[in-house]
Design a protein around this motif. Sequence first.
Motif, PDB file in Angstrom:
ATOM      1  N   ILE A  23      49.555  20.006 103.525  1.00 22.17           N
ATOM      2  CA  ILE A  23      48.313  20.440 103.845  1.00 22.17           C
ATOM      3  C   ILE A  23      47.902  20.116 105.474  1.00 22.17           C
ATOM      4  O   ILE A  23      48.301  19.037 106.088  1.00 22.17           O
ATOM      5  CB  ILE A  23      46.995  19.479 103.132  1.00 22.17           C
ATOM      6  CG1 ILE A  23      47.303  19.866 101.627  1.00 22.17           C
ATOM      7  CG2 ILE A  23      45.823  20.141 103.565  1.00 22.17           C
ATOM      8  CD1 ILE A  23      46.541  19.089 100.738  1.00 22.17           C
ATOM      9  N   LEU A  33      40.764  16.132  99.799  1.00 23.11           N
ATOM     10  CA  LEU A  33      42.032  16.751  99.988  1.00 23.11           C
ATOM     11  C   LEU A  33      42.889  17.068  98.663  1.00 23.11           C
ATOM     12  O   LEU A  33      43.608  17.998  98.867  1.00 23.11           O
ATOM     13  CB  LEU A  33      42.757  15.417 100.897  1.00 23.11           C
ATOM     14  CG  LEU A  33      44.356  15.680 101.452  1.00 23.11           C
ATOM     15  CD1 LEU A  33      44.190  16.659 102.558  1.00 23.11           C
ATOM     16  CD2 LEU A  33      44.987  14.470 101.624  1.00 23.11           C
ATOM     17  N   GLY A  68      47.453  23.959 102.109  1.00 21.59           N
ATOM     18  CA  GLY A  68      46.523  24.478 102.567  1.00 21.59           C
ATOM     19  C   GLY A  68      45.849  23.838 103.616  1.00 21.59           C
ATOM     20  O   GLY A  68      46.678  23.482 104.704  1.00 21.59           O
ATOM     21  N   SER A  69      44.588  23.923 103.956  1.00 19.46           N
ATOM     22  CA  SER A  69      43.962  23.227 105.104  1.00 19.46           C
ATOM     23  C   SER A  69      42.852  22.497 104.889  1.00 19.46           C
ATOM     24  O   SER A  69      42.316  22.512 104.002  1.00 19.46           O
ATOM     25  CB  SER A  69      43.699  24.233 106.403  1.00 19.46           C
ATOM     26  OG  SER A  69      42.778  25.071 105.703  1.00 19.46           O
ATOM     27  N   PHE A  70      42.594  21.175 105.877  1.00 20.96           N
ATOM     28  CA  PHE A  70      41.629  20.554 105.561  1.00 20.96           C
ATOM     29  C   PHE A  70      41.044  20.109 106.974  1.00 20.96           C
ATOM     30  O   PHE A  70      41.901  19.471 107.963  1.00 20.96           O
ATOM     31  CB  PHE A  70      42.107  19.252 104.837  1.00 20.96           C
ATOM     32  CG  PHE A  70      41.004  18.055 104.617  1.00 20.96           C
ATOM     33  CD1 PHE A  70      40.447  17.869 103.234  1.00 20.96           C
ATOM     34  CD2 PHE A  70      40.583  17.170 105.628  1.00 20.96           C
ATOM     35  CE1 PHE A  70      39.744  16.795 103.052  1.00 20.96           C
ATOM     36  CE2 PHE A  70      39.883  16.237 105.532  1.00 20.96           C
ATOM     37  CZ  PHE A  70      39.287  15.966 104.110  1.00 20.96           C
ATOM     38  N   VAL A 123      42.440  20.454  97.422  1.00 22.58           N
ATOM     39  CA  VAL A 123      43.062  21.694  98.127  1.00 22.58           C
ATOM     40  C   VAL A 123      44.502  21.636  97.703  1.00 22.58           C
ATOM     41  O   VAL A 123      45.331  20.507  97.404  1.00 22.58           O
ATOM     42  CB  VAL A 123      43.177  21.132  99.713  1.00 22.58           C
ATOM     43  CG1 VAL A 123      43.758  22.270 100.630  1.00 22.58           C
ATOM     44  CG2 VAL A 123      41.732  21.146 100.080  1.00 22.58           C
ATOM     45  N   ARG A 124      44.893  22.755  97.630  1.00 24.55           N
ATOM     46  CA  ARG A 124      46.211  23.227  97.035  1.00 24.55           C
ATOM     47  C   ARG A 124      47.489  22.863  98.227  1.00 24.55           C
ATOM     48  O   ARG A 124      47.018  22.735  99.637  1.00 24.55           O
ATOM     49  CB  ARG A 124      46.576  24.740  96.809  1.00 24.55           C
ATOM     50  CG  ARG A 124      46.259  25.773  97.942  1.00 24.55           C
ATOM     51  CD  ARG A 124      46.366  26.982  97.296  1.00 24.55           C
ATOM     52  NE  ARG A 124      45.341  27.463  96.599  1.00 24.55           N
ATOM     53  CZ  ARG A 124      45.516  28.253  95.505  1.00 24.55           C
ATOM     54  NH1 ARG A 124      46.476  29.005  95.533  1.00 24.55           N
ATOM     55  NH2 ARG A 124      44.424  28.538  94.470  1.00 24.55           N
ATOM     56  N   HIS A 132      41.973  26.810  98.921  1.00 24.45           N
ATOM     57  CA  HIS A 132      42.950  27.108 100.099  1.00 24.45           C
ATOM     58  C   HIS A 132      42.629  26.218 101.290  1.00 24.45           C
ATOM     59  O   HIS A 132      43.473  26.055 102.020  1.00 24.45           O
ATOM     60  CB  HIS A 132      42.987  28.450 100.428  1.00 24.45           C
ATOM     61  CG  HIS A 132      43.266  29.656  99.268  1.00 24.45           C
ATOM     62  ND1 HIS A 132      42.427  30.104  98.359  1.00 24.45           N
ATOM     63  CD2 HIS A 132      44.405  29.946  99.170  1.00 24.45           C
ATOM     64  CE1 HIS A 132      42.979  30.833  97.641  1.00 24.45           C
ATOM     65  NE2 HIS A 132      44.390  30.891  98.208  1.00 24.45           N
ATOM     66  N   GLY A 133      41.372  25.893 101.211  1.00 19.44           N
ATOM     67  CA  GLY A 133      41.134  24.968 102.401  1.00 19.44           C
ATOM     68  C   GLY A 133      39.847  24.173 102.265  1.00 19.44           C
ATOM     69  O   GLY A 133      38.996  24.363 101.047  1.00 19.44           O
TER      70      GLY A 133
END
Length: 311
Positions: free
Chosen positions: A252, A228, A235-237, A231-232, A215-216
């Motif tokens: 993202i 990156l 999501g968040s990065f 991550v789905r 998710h992140g």
Amino acid sequence: MRAVVIRSFGGPEVLETVDVPVPAAGPGQVRIRVEAAGVNPVDAATRTGMLVEFGLTTAREVQGVGWDVAGVVDEVGPGVEAFTPGDRVIGVSDRLDVPHAGYAEQIVLDADAVAPAPRNATPAEAATIPLNGLTAAQALDLAGLQEGQTLLVTGAAGAVGGYAVELAAARGLRVVAVAGAADEETVRKLGAEFFVPRGADLSASVRALVPGGAHGAIDAAVVGLPALDAVRGGGSFVAVIGGAAPLPLRGIRVANVWVRADGARLAELVRLVDGGRLTPRVAGTLPLAEAATAHQRLAEGGFRGRLVLLP
């Protein structure tokens, strides 16, 4: 007093130990007799001139070095009520454009950049908390994940990554830790549920453990696009190095954490340390006058935790 400063940019040899006037605590400030000062990658970036090159600070005739300190308050300025001389404290010097900073026998900080030191840690251990702990905590805030969601942490055995793993696990997040194969036991003890060895196909490995992707992510190892891709969508990065954030592909949310001093948040981290829920790690200690040796070791890498200078 003695302080380590930079007069020209370059390798570890440009770090000079000099005598400078003892600073006075102004309104809202405290002066700290430094017992331990953490050595961080940002210190090397200061030394090489990278921060000037990136426009994060101006070139000075004399430049201070060092963010993390642990020590004893020896003077308080007008208006300070939270601290008195003799208090053991930790703090972070987050201002870049200063003539001397954490690598010194004494430092003046704003009182709101300071917190009581942990009772259950040595000064050297305590000095590893401020910059790295606040970076991890503020990165988690930016990630914005909910309990039960999955967080990827690269560089999970490092100083920032290790704190991020512990803090995320304490929030009820399921952590996927990326580190060297020899560090699996360490990061699992810190709270990681899943482990991916460094050098593996990161996206494929994470998606095999977490269908659809994490998710992140907190990218403490500056992996970039491969992290990156793990991550789905949506999501968040969070990147922990300025300018290291990739483009926000697949919706993202991508952010850089620009750490700031926060005494109240630092006090929360101290309570976690005293409660055995946050683990300071010291890679080694050296005298203040051996700052250049510490920077040489920092460049060589291969250790866990932080090197610490002892004035």
